[in-house]
Scaffold this motif. Structure first.
Motif, mmCIF file in Angstrom:
data_model
loop_
_atom_site.group_PDB
_atom_site.id
_atom_site.type_symbol
_atom_site.label_atom_id
_atom_site.label_comp_id
_atom_site.label_asym_id
_atom_site.label_seq_id
_atom_site.Cartn_x
_atom_site.Cartn_y
_atom_site.Cartn_z
ATOM 1 N N ILE A 60 0.742 -1.055 0.089
ATOM 2 C CA ILE A 60 0.091 0.149 0.120
ATOM 3 C C ILE A 60 0.943 1.213 -0.045
ATOM 4 N N LEU A 61 0.635 2.194 -0.937
ATOM 5 C CA LEU A 61 1.174 3.500 -1.034
ATOM 6 C C LEU A 61 0.120 4.377 -0.466
ATOM 7 N N ALA A 62 0.358 5.017 0.853
ATOM 8 C CA ALA A 62 -0.656 5.816 1.075
ATOM 9 C C ALA A 62 -0.284 7.478 0.699
ATOM 10 N N GLY A 63 -1.297 8.224 0.827
ATOM 11 C CA GLY A 63 -1.065 9.558 0.064
ATOM 12 C C GLY A 63 0.181 10.470 0.960
ATOM 13 N N ASN A 64 0.885 11.081 0.245
ATOM 14 C CA ASN A 64 2.145 11.663 0.618
ATOM 15 C C ASN A 64 2.575 12.694 -0.484
ATOM 16 N N SER A 65 3.603 13.316 -0.301
ATOM 17 C CA SER A 65 4.032 14.506 -1.259
ATOM 18 C C SER A 65 5.451 13.981 -2.031
ATOM 19 N N LEU A 66 5.766 12.910 -1.801
ATOM 20 C CA LEU A 66 7.075 12.526 -2.415
ATOM 21 C C LEU A 66 7.025 11.435 -3.748
ATOM 22 N N PRO A 67 7.182 11.863 -4.730
ATOM 23 C CA PRO A 67 7.202 11.055 -6.080
ATOM 24 C C PRO A 67 8.241 9.900 -6.021
ATOM 25 N N MET A 75 -1.865 -1.224 -3.916
ATOM 26 C CA MET A 75 -2.745 -0.425 -3.850
ATOM 27 C C MET A 75 -2.423 1.052 -3.541
ATOM 28 N N LEU A 76 -3.134 2.109 -4.211
ATOM 29 C CA LEU A 76 -2.839 3.383 -3.795
ATOM 30 C C LEU A 76 -4.137 4.096 -2.888
ATOM 31 N N VAL A 77 -3.726 4.531 -2.001
ATOM 32 C CA VAL A 77 -4.741 5.130 -1.128
ATOM 33 C C VAL A 77 -4.647 6.759 -0.857
ATOM 34 N N GLY A 78 -5.516 7.616 -1.219
ATOM 35 C CA GLY A 78 -5.303 8.969 -0.850
ATOM 36 C C GLY A 78 -6.218 9.843 -1.537
ATOM 37 N N GLY A 79 -7.040 10.856 -0.923
ATOM 38 C CA GLY A 79 -7.858 11.689 -1.544
ATOM 39 C C GLY A 79 -6.984 12.835 -1.692
ATOM 40 N N ILE A 80 -7.725 13.954 -1.136
ATOM 41 C CA ILE A 80 -7.019 15.294 -1.084
ATOM 42 C C ILE A 80 -6.735 15.687 0.575
ATOM 43 N N GLY A 81 -5.488 15.870 0.881
ATOM 44 C CA GLY A 81 -5.313 16.430 2.175
ATOM 45 C C GLY A 81 -4.124 17.009 2.270
ATOM 46 N N HIS A 82 -3.343 17.034 3.534
ATOM 47 C CA HIS A 82 -2.442 18.433 3.590
ATOM 48 C C HIS A 82 -1.067 18.097 2.515
ATOM 49 N N ALA A 83 -0.875 16.673 2.055
ATOM 50 C CA ALA A 83 0.188 16.725 1.128
ATOM 51 C C ALA A 83 0.000 17.101 -0.336
ATOM 52 N N THR A 84 -1.531 17.190 -0.692
ATOM 53 C CA THR A 84 -1.823 17.360 -2.052
ATOM 54 C C THR A 84 -1.092 18.237 -2.765
ATOM 55 N N PRO A 85 -1.050 19.381 -2.497
ATOM 56 C CA PRO A 85 -0.496 20.679 -3.305
ATOM 57 C C PRO A 85 1.100 20.479 -3.476
ATOM 58 N N PHE A 127 -3.886 -1.674 -10.405
ATOM 59 C CA PHE A 127 -3.751 -1.110 -9.116
ATOM 60 C C PHE A 127 -5.155 -1.053 -8.305
ATOM 61 N N LEU A 128 -5.373 -1.359 -7.107
ATOM 62 C CA LEU A 128 -6.447 -1.188 -6.154
ATOM 63 C C LEU A 128 -6.315 0.237 -5.786
ATOM 64 N N THR A 129 -7.538 0.758 -5.803
ATOM 65 C CA THR A 129 -7.315 2.176 -5.666
ATOM 66 C C THR A 129 -8.436 2.895 -4.656
ATOM 67 N N GLU A 130 -7.989 3.798 -3.816
ATOM 68 C CA GLU A 130 -9.271 4.522 -2.908
ATOM 69 C C GLU A 130 -8.676 6.016 -3.123
ATOM 70 N N THR A 131 -9.676 6.926 -3.339
ATOM 71 C CA THR A 131 -9.667 8.308 -3.677
ATOM 72 C C THR A 131 -10.251 9.313 -2.884
ATOM 73 N N THR A 132 -10.867 8.718 -1.731
ATOM 74 C CA THR A 132 -11.488 9.971 -0.824
ATOM 75 C C THR A 132 -10.835 10.199 0.480
ATOM 76 N N SER A 133 -9.970 9.392 1.115
ATOM 77 C CA SER A 133 -9.395 9.623 2.318
ATOM 78 C C SER A 133 -8.813 10.910 2.366
ATOM 79 N N THR A 134 -8.787 11.484 3.560
ATOM 80 C CA THR A 134 -8.214 12.921 3.734
ATOM 81 C C THR A 134 -6.966 12.754 4.848
ATOM 82 N N ASN A 135 -7.089 11.500 5.843
ATOM 83 C CA ASN A 135 -5.988 11.727 6.652
ATOM 84 C C ASN A 135 -5.631 10.294 6.860
ATOM 85 N N SER A 136 -4.716 9.910 7.843
ATOM 86 C CA SER A 136 -4.273 8.706 8.143
ATOM 87 C C SER A 136 -5.237 7.618 8.308
#
Length: 241
Positions: free
Chosen positions: A26-33, A52-62, A99-108
């Motif tokens: 699982i790769l959880a949302g972050n700011s690091l390519p 699996m990719l996990v992450g919607g829009i959160g503090h790391a998104t921009p 990939f399995l995907t999840e696109t709406t989570s905003t925090n850990s």
């Protein structure tokens, strides 16, 4: 002060040995390519049955979008997961269906809960799970997944390709590994590192059972606590996330 920074960073990354093959990575949302590249390296080596990719829009998104742009890739602005998928298609010609995907989570917490819901919807029951996340948040993401997935008895392993030890923290943060330079702004880096210890504490203000109860009780070594307090005496940090 560098020793104090690196003492805290070493604790937060909670690096573990990665061996054998896993049921799920699982790769959880972050700011690091570079973590996206690491996931693809694992994919090409067949290190997991599912990815699996996990992450919607959160503090790391921009910051993630900016970091992708800095290496020459224009990606979706919809969610962190969709940014990864755009990047995988552009750089590796890999399709989203892999990939399995999840696109709406905003925090850990949502990363853990929503990914579990996705796994259940796919009728999967992974027992050995590899976790990739911003290394500064790695200890907490592991603890969060352990709590949210406790009914599954899954075992989580932290995959930390690079521990972000620092050389200097002045106008900019300079890392021992040059590949990390520029990936975090100084303000964002301070908010991550100095914001984590209060979250990991098991007290009324922390995320442990005595506080928000997002994670299990964690032990913070005295040396880490002392280094953290030294840093807070020097750096004018205000929680921004």
């Amino acid at each position: 002060m560098i020793q104090h920074w690196n003492t805290v960073i070493d604790y937060l990354t909670a690096k573990e040995e990665v061996t054998g093959k896993y049921d799920l990575a699982i790769l959880a949302g972050n700011s690091l390519p570079y973590l996206a590249d690491e996931l693809i390296a694992l994919y090409k080596l067949g290190k997991a049955d599912n990815f699996m990719l996990v992450g919607g829009i959160g503090h790391a998104t921009p910051f993630l979008q900016k970091n992708f742009k800095n290496i020459g890739f224009e990606v979706s602005t919809a969610s962190e997961t969709e940014m990864y998928l755009d990047y995988f298609k552009q750089r590796y010609d890999l399709d989203a269906q892999l990939f399995l995907t999840e696109t709406t989570s905003t925090n850990s917490g949502e990363n853990a809960l929503f990914s579990l819901n996705t796994i259940k919807a796919e009728s999967l029951n992974p027992k050995n799970v590899l976790l990739l996340e911003d290394p500064i948040l790695q200890r907490r993401i592991n603890a969060t997944f352990e709590k949210e997935w406790r009914e599954t008895n899954a075992v989580f392993t932290n995959h930390v390709p690079i521990i972000p030890y620092v050389k200097t923290v002045d106008e900019k943060v300079i890392f021992e590994d040059d590949r990390l330079n520029g990936l975090w702004s100084k303000d964002y880096f301070l908010s991550l590192v100095l914001g984590e210890i209060p979250r990991l504490r098991n007290d009324v203000n922390g995320y442990g059972p005595k506080g928000k109860n997002y994670i299990g009780a964690l032990e913070i070594p005295e040396q880490v606590s002392q280094s953290y307090e030294k840093l807070c005496q020097v750096y004018d940090y205000r929680q921004k996330r």
